[in-house]
Design a protein around this motif. Structure first.
Motif, mmCIF file in Angstrom:
data_model
loop_
_atom_site.group_PDB
_atom_site.id
_atom_site.type_symbol
_atom_site.label_atom_id
_atom_site.label_comp_id
_atom_site.label_asym_id
_atom_site.label_seq_id
_atom_site.Cartn_x
_atom_site.Cartn_y
_atom_site.Cartn_z
ATOM 1 N N LYS A 1 48.326 35.923 36.288
ATOM 2 C CA LYS A 1 47.802 34.577 36.496
ATOM 3 C C LYS A 1 48.888 33.620 36.973
ATOM 4 C CE LYS A 1 45.414 30.812 34.326
ATOM 5 N NZ LYS A 1 44.052 30.548 34.181
ATOM 6 N N ASN B 1 44.702 34.068 41.083
ATOM 7 C CA ASN B 1 43.339 34.027 40.560
ATOM 8 C C ASN B 1 42.743 35.405 40.783
ATOM 9 O OD1 ASN B 1 40.861 33.380 39.596
ATOM 10 N ND2 ASN B 1 40.283 32.029 41.278
ATOM 11 N N GLY B 2 42.377 36.059 39.708
ATOM 12 C CA GLY B 2 41.842 37.410 39.829
ATOM 13 C C GLY B 2 42.853 38.379 40.398
ATOM 14 N N ASP C 1 45.808 36.832 32.675
ATOM 15 C CA ASP C 1 44.502 36.330 32.261
ATOM 16 C C ASP C 1 43.899 37.283 31.226
ATOM 17 O OD1 ASP C 1 43.484 38.509 33.682
ATOM 18 O OD2 ASP C 1 42.708 37.297 35.339
ATOM 19 N N GLU C 2 42.658 37.000 30.819
ATOM 20 C CA GLU C 2 42.000 37.779 29.763
ATOM 21 C C GLU C 2 41.763 39.235 30.173
ATOM 22 O OE1 GLU C 2 40.587 34.805 30.975
ATOM 23 O OE2 GLU C 2 41.579 33.632 29.411
ATOM 24 N N GLN C 3 41.662 39.493 31.482
ATOM 25 C CA GLN C 3 41.453 40.859 31.969
ATOM 26 C C GLN C 3 42.778 41.585 32.213
ATOM 27 O OE1 GLN C 3 39.713 38.177 33.433
ATOM 28 N NE2 GLN C 3 38.009 38.618 32.053
ATOM 29 N N GLY C 4 43.887 40.943 31.945
ATOM 30 C CA GLY C 4 45.193 41.578 32.123
ATOM 31 C C GLY C 4 45.758 41.448 33.518
ATOM 32 N N ARG C 5 45.124 40.631 34.369
ATOM 33 C CA ARG C 5 45.628 40.418 35.728
ATOM 34 C C ARG C 5 46.626 39.269 35.727
ATOM 35 N NH1 ARG C 5 39.632 40.318 37.972
ATOM 36 N NH2 ARG C 5 39.777 38.601 36.525
#
Length: 192
Positions: free
Chosen positions: A62, A90-91, A56-60
């Motif tokens: 997905k 998710n997150g 995801d956009e935060q680098g986690r």
């Protein structure tokens, strides 16, 4: 005056020689490319032991899609997988996994069509209980986090369990729709 007449001859001969050399080098360095059409029934490429991840956009983490083998036919948006396993997060927290004998992933719409012995396992979270679903085919939309099938399903969702023909599951809403031929025992976890 004689010197002046021959003074232009050397530059002219040099220009003609360099022009001829340049044309000759240009001609021998040209590569003729001949396109050959790929056989539409044979894979354009194939891979074994794959494991692809999307973040995801935060680098986690997905999505994580692994399989024994995968291949794609020429001029096709579908990638075929043998023994695939898709894990959705998710997150950084695992939401669910889907396994089957075969799957087709469309690179344009990012939908995965699982086929033959499909098992979806959903982990429990703070709002919803754990669940497991078994069917013959299941389409997962990785963008909307929805799953659906028209085939017969067998499911367990918390203490509830049953069978149905067809299913639509929306993970974001926590909504499970069983459209027809439902046989179920449903428990409300709030009343237990």
């Amino acid at each position: 005056m004689t010197r002046w007449r021959y003074g232009w001859l050397f530059p002219l001969v040099l220009a003609i020689c360099l022009g001829g050399l340049s044309a000759w080098l240009g001609r021998i360095s040209q590569v003729d490319v001949e396109e050959t059409a790929l056989n539409p029934n044979e894979p354009q490429y194939s891979m074994t032991g794959i494991n692809g991840k999307r973040f995801d956009e935060q680098g986690r983490l997905k999505e994580n899609l692994g399989a024994e083998t995968a291949w794609q036919l020429p001029k096709s948006d579908d990638v075929t997988f043998e023994k695939p396993e898709l894990a959705m997060y998710n997150g950084g927290q695992l939401l669910y996994t889907v396994k089957s004998n075969e799957a087709h992933y469309n690179t344009e719409n990012r939908k995965v069509q699982f086929q033959n012995n499909v098992v979806l396992t959903k982990n429990a979270d703070a709002q919803r209980p754990a669940g497991i679903l078994k069917t013959n085919s299941l389409t997962i939309d990785t963008q909307t986090e929805t799953a659906e099938t028209q085939d017969a399903v067998e499911y367990r969702y918390g203490d509830s369990h049953g069978t149905a023909n067809g299913l639509v599951y929306d993970h974001k809403k926590g909504f499970l729709n069983l459209p027809s031929r439902v046989k179920a025992i449903i428990y409300d976890p709030k009343n237990l």
